[in-house]
Design a protein around this motif. Structure first.
Motif, PDB file in Angstrom:
ATOM      1  N   GLU A   1       0.714  -1.209  -0.280  1.00  0.00           N
ATOM      2  CA  GLU A   1      -0.300   0.008  -0.080  1.00  0.00           C
ATOM      3  C   GLU A   1       0.953   1.240   0.033  1.00  0.00           C
ATOM      4  O   GLU A   1       0.606   2.328  -0.686  1.00  0.00           O
ATOM      5  N   LEU A   2       2.030   1.158   0.968  1.00  0.00           N
ATOM      6  CA  LEU A   2       2.801   2.377   0.840  1.00  0.00           C
ATOM      7  C   LEU A   2       3.522   2.662  -0.408  1.00  0.00           C
ATOM      8  O   LEU A   2       4.185   3.713  -0.635  1.00  0.00           O
ATOM      9  N   THR A   3       3.884   1.666  -0.990  1.00  0.00           N
ATOM     10  CA  THR A   3       4.462   1.677  -2.308  1.00  0.00           C
ATOM     11  C   THR A   3       3.522   2.218  -3.395  1.00  0.00           C
ATOM     12  O   THR A   3       3.881   3.263  -4.056  1.00  0.00           O
ATOM     13  N   ALA A   4       2.310   1.529  -3.448  1.00  0.00           N
ATOM     14  CA  ALA A   4       1.315   2.175  -4.502  1.00  0.00           C
ATOM     15  C   ALA A   4       0.873   3.490  -4.350  1.00  0.00           C
ATOM     16  O   ALA A   4       0.931   4.167  -5.225  1.00  0.00           O
ATOM     17  N   ASP A   5       0.800   4.003  -3.049  1.00  0.00           N
ATOM     18  CA  ASP A   5       0.327   5.299  -2.944  1.00  0.00           C
ATOM     19  C   ASP A   5       1.473   6.382  -2.960  1.00  0.00           C
ATOM     20  O   ASP A   5       1.497   7.630  -2.702  1.00  0.00           O
ATOM     21  N   GLY A   6       2.901   5.897  -2.966  1.00  0.00           N
ATOM     22  CA  GLY A   6       3.921   6.819  -3.404  1.00  0.00           C
ATOM     23  C   GLY A   6       4.609   7.045  -1.892  1.00  0.00           C
ATOM     24  O   GLY A   6       5.708   7.886  -1.942  1.00  0.00           O
ATOM     25  N   THR A   7       4.059   6.640  -0.694  1.00  0.00           N
ATOM     26  CA  THR A   7       4.595   7.013   0.546  1.00  0.00           C
ATOM     27  C   THR A   7       6.040   6.659   0.586  1.00  0.00           C
ATOM     28  O   THR A   7       7.040   7.471   1.071  1.00  0.00           O
ATOM     29  N   ILE A   8       6.380   5.564   0.033  1.00  0.00           N
ATOM     30  CA  ILE A   8       7.739   4.978   0.473  1.00  0.00           C
ATOM     31  C   ILE A   8       8.793   6.074  -0.260  1.00  0.00           C
ATOM     32  O   ILE A   8      10.081   6.313   0.061  1.00  0.00           O
ATOM     33  N   GLN A   9       8.124   6.069  -1.636  1.00  0.00           N
ATOM     34  CA  GLN A   9       9.353   6.914  -2.657  1.00  0.00           C
ATOM     35  C   GLN A   9       9.436   8.286  -2.025  1.00  0.00           C
ATOM     36  O   GLN A   9      10.367   8.963  -2.147  1.00  0.00           O
ATOM     37  N   GLY A  10       8.267   8.802  -1.520  1.00  0.00           N
ATOM     38  CA  GLY A  10       8.234  10.094  -0.764  1.00  0.00           C
ATOM     39  C   GLY A  10       9.314  10.165   0.268  1.00  0.00           C
ATOM     40  O   GLY A  10       9.926  11.275   0.172  1.00  0.00           O
ATOM     41  N   ILE A  11       9.420   9.236   0.939  1.00  0.00           N
ATOM     42  CA  ILE A  11      10.364   9.151   2.252  1.00  0.00           C
ATOM     43  C   ILE A  11      11.549   9.238   1.566  1.00  0.00           C
ATOM     44  O   ILE A  11      12.670   9.882   2.108  1.00  0.00           O
ATOM     45  N   ILE A  12      12.017   8.457   0.654  1.00  0.00           N
ATOM     46  CA  ILE A  12      13.462   8.129   0.111  1.00  0.00           C
ATOM     47  C   ILE A  12      13.741   9.480  -0.414  1.00  0.00           C
ATOM     48  O   ILE A  12      14.781   9.982  -0.302  1.00  0.00           O
ATOM     49  N   ASP A  13      12.689  10.096  -1.251  1.00  0.00           N
ATOM     50  CA  ASP A  13      12.944  11.429  -1.762  1.00  0.00           C
ATOM     51  C   ASP A  13      13.449  12.632  -0.943  1.00  0.00           C
ATOM     52  O   ASP A  13      14.171  13.653  -1.140  1.00  0.00           O
ATOM     53  N   LYS A  14      12.619  12.396   0.032  1.00  0.00           N
ATOM     54  CA  LYS A  14      12.921  13.578   1.257  1.00  0.00           C
ATOM     55  C   LYS A  14      14.475  13.531   1.738  1.00  0.00           C
ATOM     56  O   LYS A  14      15.072  14.475   2.006  1.00  0.00           O
ATOM     57  N   TYR A  15      15.073  12.220   1.867  1.00  0.00           N
ATOM     58  CA  TYR A  15      16.336  12.277   2.395  1.00  0.00           C
ATOM     59  C   TYR A  15      17.471  11.793   1.152  1.00  0.00           C
ATOM     60  O   TYR A  15      18.716  12.089   1.524  1.00  0.00           O
ATOM     61  N   ILE A  16      16.905  11.365   0.019  1.00  0.00           N
ATOM     62  CA  ILE A  16      18.115  11.434  -1.068  1.00  0.00           C
ATOM     63  C   ILE A  16      17.802  12.379  -2.073  1.00  0.00           C
ATOM     64  O   ILE A  16      16.730  12.157  -2.747  1.00  0.00           O
ATOM     65  N   THR A  17      18.495  13.169  -2.510  1.00  0.00           N
ATOM     66  CA  THR A  17      18.325  13.991  -3.569  1.00  0.00           C
ATOM     67  C   THR A  17      18.905  13.553  -4.813  1.00  0.00           C
ATOM     68  O   THR A  17      20.152  13.185  -4.711  1.00  0.00           O
ATOM     69  N   ALA A  18      18.353  13.520  -5.674  1.00  0.00           N
ATOM     70  CA  ALA A  18      19.059  12.836  -7.288  1.00  0.00           C
ATOM     71  C   ALA A  18      20.272  13.850  -7.539  1.00  0.00           C
ATOM     72  O   ALA A  18      19.805  15.053  -7.345  1.00  0.00           O
ATOM     73  N   GLU A  19      21.183  13.174  -8.045  1.00  0.00           N
ATOM     74  CA  GLU A  19      22.384  13.977  -8.266  1.00  0.00           C
ATOM     75  C   GLU A  19      22.066  14.498  -9.843  1.00  0.00           C
ATOM     76  O   GLU A  19      21.293  13.891 -10.625  1.00  0.00           O
TER      77      GLU A  19
END
Ligand code: ARG
Length: 280
Positions: free
Chosen positions: A262-280
């Protein structure tokens, strides 16, 4: 040798699963703002009323979900003052919320995490922990929630340009990690095991050792906080990070997998990752 190949294939399969589950960084770029709201939101549909139908799930409904980790692994888990924060902590919090439970984080040595999970001292091990065949003999893993890779850190002026130059050198690793295993597979090297990745990095800074092998995102953090170090560009096999549970904890495993879906489907996990890891 054979074992290694199986491990790699396993990781490749896991990676495929993660990739299929997560959208790419670019497409999920709008997501981060949502995670804040999610933190504040308390799951009101807590389990108390579910008595009749949900007897089987009652023991893990409500109560505390104890997470074992090693909090020296930024951006996955690290101290901010006396608080342990990071991707793993936020993700585990989101999972706990879905389960109607309260998360409690316990910091320990990395190689104590699996024993803690197996003895019941902790319910879950969440520590940027890679799914490996050896670990699967002792614990079960949920679906992977992200991927990583090992990298080599050296001093800026080092003659070491890749794995093949490590022969005859001293490599620092965090004890019991996949970096440790990776280093032990390289011929003619001596290995220094440290309790914390940062301790290995410090030893590298002072020239006590020649290289450090560690996961890519913590490597970036360590290098940014140290002087005169760089990460080699050579790419190694992709590893999958997942949550570890005791082998007999089937029921909780299934619930967490559902929550992760569920947390993958609604983007929560990606959101958490993006909060801590900024794409180069
Ligand atoms: N991914 C590596 C492993 O599973 C390193 C994990 C270290 N994690 C930590 N929290 N110190 O072995």
């Amino acid at each position: 040798m054979k074992k290694k190949v199986v491990g790699i294939m396993l990781c490749a399969a896991m990676t495929a699963a993660v990739m299929a589950g997560c959208s790419s960084k670019e497409t999920a770029a709008e997501a981060p703002a949502e995670t804040e709201a999610l933190e504040e939101e308390t799951e009101e549909e807590a389990p108390a009323e579910a008595e009749e139908e949900k007897e089987a799930s009652e023991e893990s409904a409500g109560g505390t979900l104890i997470m074992a980790t090693n909090a020296y692994f930024e951006p996955y888990e690290y101290y901010e003052g006396d608080q342990i924060v990071g991707i793993d902590v936020e993700m585990a919090n989101a999972v706990a919320q879905k389960l109607g439970m309260e998360l409690k984080v316990e910091d320990m040595e990395f190689d104590s995490i699996i024993p803690a999970v197996n003895s019941g001292k902790a319910d879950i091990g969440v520590a940027g922990m890679t799914v490996t065949e050896d670990r699967l003999a002792n614990v079960r893993f949920t679906k992977p929630y992200t991927t990583a890779t090992q990298v080599i850190i050296v001093q800026e002026g080092s003659e070491i340009a890749g794995k093949d130059d490590l022969s005859g050198k001293t490599i620092g690793v965090q004890l019991g990690t996949t970096g440790d295993i990776f280093a032990s597979d390289i011929e003619n090297v001596s290995i220094e095991q440290y309790n914390k990745g940062m301790d290995a990095v410090q030893a590298l800074t002072t020239g006590k050792i020649d290289a450090v092998i560690i996961d890519n995102e913590p490597a970036k953090q360590f290098v940014s906080k140290a002087e005169g170090l760089k990460i080699l560009e050579e790419e190694f096999v992709t590893e999958a990070y997942a949550i570890a549970l005791a082998k007999d904890n089937e029921e909780l495993l299934e619930k967490i997998n559902t929550a992760l879906d569920e947390l993958t489907a609604d983007g929560t996990i990606q959101g958490i990752i993006d909060k801590y890891i900024t794409a180069e």
